[in-house]
Design an enzyme around this catalytic site. Structure first.
Site, PDB file in Angstrom:
ATOM      1  N   LYS A 159      56.896  39.606  38.422  1.00 42.00           N
ATOM      2  CA  LYS A 159      55.610  38.794  38.879  1.00 42.00           C
ATOM      3  C   LYS A 159      55.875  37.310  39.723  1.00 42.00           C
ATOM      4  O   LYS A 159      57.178  36.759  38.887  1.00 42.00           O
ATOM      5  CB  LYS A 159      54.275  38.348  37.921  1.00 42.00           C
ATOM      6  CG  LYS A 159      54.505  39.645  36.927  1.00 42.00           C
ATOM      7  CD  LYS A 159      53.405  39.434  35.615  1.00 42.00           C
ATOM      8  CE  LYS A 159      51.959  39.562  36.287  1.00 42.00           C
ATOM      9  NZ  LYS A 159      50.508  39.314  35.580  1.00 42.00           N
ATOM     10  N   GLY A 166      46.534  40.433  41.251  1.00 39.28           N
ATOM     11  CA  GLY A 166      47.878  41.940  41.450  1.00 39.28           C
ATOM     12  C   GLY A 166      49.008  41.971  42.907  1.00 39.28           C
ATOM     13  O   GLY A 166      49.677  43.071  42.207  1.00 39.28           O
ATOM     14  N   GLU A 201      57.474  39.597  32.718  1.00 39.55           N
ATOM     15  CA  GLU A 201      56.271  39.982  31.826  1.00 39.55           C
ATOM     16  C   GLU A 201      56.840  40.815  30.384  1.00 39.55           C
ATOM     17  O   GLU A 201      57.147  41.529  31.608  1.00 39.55           O
ATOM     18  CB  GLU A 201      55.086  39.376  32.332  1.00 39.55           C
ATOM     19  CG  GLU A 201      53.902  39.452  31.401  1.00 39.55           C
ATOM     20  CD  GLU A 201      52.762  38.743  31.826  1.00 39.55           C
ATOM     21  OE1 GLU A 201      52.311  37.449  32.725  1.00 39.55           O
ATOM     22  OE2 GLU A 201      52.398  39.927  32.484  1.00 39.55           O
ATOM     23  N   GLU A 276      41.190  35.683  32.435  1.00 42.23           N
ATOM     24  CA  GLU A 276      41.797  37.254  32.308  1.00 42.23           C
ATOM     25  C   GLU A 276      42.811  37.775  31.076  1.00 42.23           C
ATOM     26  O   GLU A 276      43.509  37.052  30.523  1.00 42.23           O
ATOM     27  CB  GLU A 276      42.407  37.673  33.241  1.00 42.23           C
ATOM     28  CG  GLU A 276      41.649  37.341  35.163  1.00 42.23           C
ATOM     29  CD  GLU A 276      42.551  37.800  36.031  1.00 42.23           C
ATOM     30  OE1 GLU A 276      42.629  39.416  35.850  1.00 42.23           O
ATOM     31  OE2 GLU A 276      41.500  38.538  37.076  1.00 42.23           O
ATOM     32  N   ASN A 291      41.577  32.987  36.117  1.00 44.90           N
ATOM     33  CA  ASN A 291      41.394  32.562  37.949  1.00 44.90           C
ATOM     34  C   ASN A 291      39.882  31.628  38.787  1.00 44.90           C
ATOM     35  O   ASN A 291      38.810  31.884  37.673  1.00 44.90           O
ATOM     36  CB  ASN A 291      40.999  34.316  38.663  1.00 44.90           C
ATOM     37  CG  ASN A 291      41.589  35.555  38.556  1.00 44.90           C
ATOM     38  OD1 ASN A 291      43.016  35.404  39.326  1.00 44.90           O
ATOM     39  ND2 ASN A 291      41.777  36.746  38.529  1.00 44.90           N
ATOM     40  N   ARG A 293      38.349  30.565  40.475  1.00 44.37           N
ATOM     41  CA  ARG A 293      36.906  30.885  42.444  1.00 44.37           C
ATOM     42  C   ARG A 293      35.752  32.237  41.111  1.00 44.37           C
ATOM     43  O   ARG A 293      35.846  32.707  40.889  1.00 44.37           O
ATOM     44  CB  ARG A 293      37.897  31.780  42.881  1.00 44.37           C
ATOM     45  CG  ARG A 293      38.124  32.946  42.711  1.00 44.37           C
ATOM     46  CD  ARG A 293      39.140  34.019  43.700  1.00 44.37           C
ATOM     47  NE  ARG A 293      39.547  35.196  43.534  1.00 44.37           N
ATOM     48  CZ  ARG A 293      41.027  35.362  42.776  1.00 44.37           C
ATOM     49  NH1 ARG A 293      41.188  34.666  42.384  1.00 44.37           N
ATOM     50  NH2 ARG A 293      40.666  36.943  42.235  1.00 44.37           N
ATOM     51  N   ARG A 339      33.728  48.998  44.167  1.00 45.93           N
ATOM     52  CA  ARG A 339      33.966  48.728  45.220  1.00 45.93           C
ATOM     53  C   ARG A 339      34.455  49.330  46.513  1.00 45.93           C
ATOM     54  O   ARG A 339      34.706  50.494  46.170  1.00 45.93           O
ATOM     55  CB  ARG A 339      35.340  47.506  45.406  1.00 45.93           C
ATOM     56  CG  ARG A 339      35.323  46.906  44.414  1.00 45.93           C
ATOM     57  CD  ARG A 339      36.701  46.032  44.229  1.00 45.93           C
ATOM     58  NE  ARG A 339      36.907  45.157  43.409  1.00 45.93           N
ATOM     59  CZ  ARG A 339      37.779  43.966  43.499  1.00 45.93           C
ATOM     60  NH1 ARG A 339      38.215  44.059  43.786  1.00 45.93           N
ATOM     61  NH2 ARG A 339      37.207  43.049  42.445  1.00 45.93           N
TER      62      ARG A 339
END
Length: 453
Positions: A159, A166, A201, A276, A291, A293, A339
């Site tokens: 990551k 993502g 991770e 998360e 996150n 926002r 979405r």
């Protein structure tokens, strides 16, 4: 302090969402737009509009100088960044402060920490919240990565420390894969985030992705507003979100909600954010990231809590106190969001821009549609393919799925290709309807997707 005028530093459906909240609060709104967005709906519904540059985002929606100058020229007092673009840019938040503008969102310090996932995880771990086993610091060399991969045990994930949404995540099931993927991931992280620091991770097998909405005022009060189930993903990009989660028990919801508040307090969080987690097959949960926002999927929380999160962001940024906690909320019913992207699922999800020649939005009881589309609108090729969020609500999950299926069948956007057929397929899937799925759901539903990667 209350605002008389807010500039929205974004476009599309989230710009419309903020403009509508401003109107209901009696606050003037300023839409910014690029030369490619002259006819975008947000420019028509705002009280004022101002062009901030050419079509390319780097010279318009990502230009701090152009946006700050637009706010000063229109005499706006605050800027709402929406999501994406500059929403998590600490330099933008600091520039707003230095120019006497209120940034409606987290503090620059929050944004800096959210972008430094290694440090954020260490702070949250020290506060007592479980985290996914990972390397304690950034990794510089492939040799170090190989040693640490062996120590964590395979499979592992590569990551980007400065990444998000993502992007750039790579799963390595064995040492050979890590050797091949590490240098590629480093180059991609440098190009995408301007920061090539990577970390490893432990990869949790068949997890659920569950996040908690949090709100925090300037006086130290923080609460969560329940969870969102975000497990249905394609290549780590969320497709469907719902609230509540079909897998959480009341006890686990309480435990994870308290952990989310603990994490937010540990980093002295302000305004709206999302904590998360991954949850494994045994119900063990692990903190992933915060996150900093408003999230794309915020409407599902709004429908089950009755709380308008955009208005809450504005109120908190104007200095108001948080007047309630989770136990004061009367959560009711079930909300699901699909979405809708202008992409062709039959052609590896290629973007599908163009003129909307036929447009028929769904309606009826239990249906909410957040979109900037209208008949005759020409969808530009320059921006994200998200063209709408279809949200349905009912007292039960089964009812919300039935309404979603009916609404998806009604929804016509021609001749653009969209993800509506994929969502219909998911609504008919027995595992989805039973609430029995994990983050590998889409790969099993569309195995050819995996082969294309």
């Amino acid at each position: 302090m209350t605002f008389s005028k807010i500039l929205i530093a974004n476009r599309g459906e989230i710009a419309l969402r903020v403009i509508r909240a401003c109107k209901e609060l009696g606050i003037g709104s300023v839409a910014v737009y690029s030369e490619a967005d002259t006819n975008c709906l947000h420019t028509r519904l705002a009280d004022e509009r101002i062009c901030i540059g050419p079509a390319v985002s780097a010279k318009s929606y990502l230009s701090i100088e152009n946006i700050v100058n637009a706010a000063k020229e229109t005499e706006a007092e605050a800027i709402h960044p929406g999501y994406g673009y500059l929403a998590e840019n600490q330099e933008f938040a600091r520039e707003c402060e230095s120019q006497g503008l209120v940034f409606i969102g987290p503090t620059p310090e929050n944004l800096k920490l959210a972008g430094d996932k290694i440090t954020a995880k260490e702070i949250v771990r020290a506060a007592g919240v479980p985290i996914i086993p990972s390397t304690p610091k950034g990794i510089d060399t492939i040799e170090a990565a190989m040693d640490l991969g062996q120590a964590l045990g395979y499979p592992v994930m590569i990551k980007a420390s400065g990444g998000g949404g993502g992007r750039g995540i790579r799963v390595c099931e064995r040492e050979e894969m890590l050797s091949e993927e590490f240098p590629v991931a480093k180059m991609e992280a440098r190009a995408a985030f301007g920061n090539d620091e990577l970390y490893l991770e432990k990869y949790i097998i068949r997890p659920r992705h569950i996040e908690f909405q949090v709100l925090a005022d300037r006086f130290g009060s923080i609460t969560h507003l329940g969870e969102r189930e975000c497990t249905i993903q394609r290549r780590y990009q969320k497709l469907i979100e719902e609230s509540p989660s079909p897998m959480l028990t009341t006890e686990l919801r309480t435990t994870m909600g308290n952990a989310a508040v603990t994490a937010a307090k540990a980093v002295k969080y302000f305004n709206a954010g999302t904590v998360e987690f991954l949850v494994d097959e045994d119900g063990n949960y692990y903190f992933m990231e915060i996150n900093a926002r408003i999230q794309v999927e915020h409407p599902v929380t709004e429908l089950v809590t009755g709380v308008d999160l955009i208005k809450e962001q504005i109120r908190l940024s104007s200095g108001e106190k948080l007047a309630y906690s989770f136990t004061d909320l009367n959560l009711k019913g079930w909300a699901i969001e699909c979405r809708i992207n202008a992409e062709d699922p039959e052609r590896n999800f290629l973007p599908s821009p163009g003129v909307v020649e036929e447009y028929h939005p769904p309606g009826g009881f239990g249906v909410r549609l957040d979109t900037h589309l209208y008949q005759g609108y020409e969808l530009p090729i320059f921006y994200d393919s998200l063209i709408g969020k279809l949200i349905t609500y009912d007292l039960t999950r089964e009812g919300a799925i039935r309404i979603m299926k009916r609404a998806l069948e009604e929804f016509k956007i021609k001749p653009l290709k969209t993800t509506i057929p994929l969502h219909l397929k998911i609504m008919d899937d027995s595992s989805f309807k039973e609430g029995s799925f994990d983050t590998g759901f889409i790969t099993r539903l569309m195995p050819e997707e995996d082969e294309d990667e």
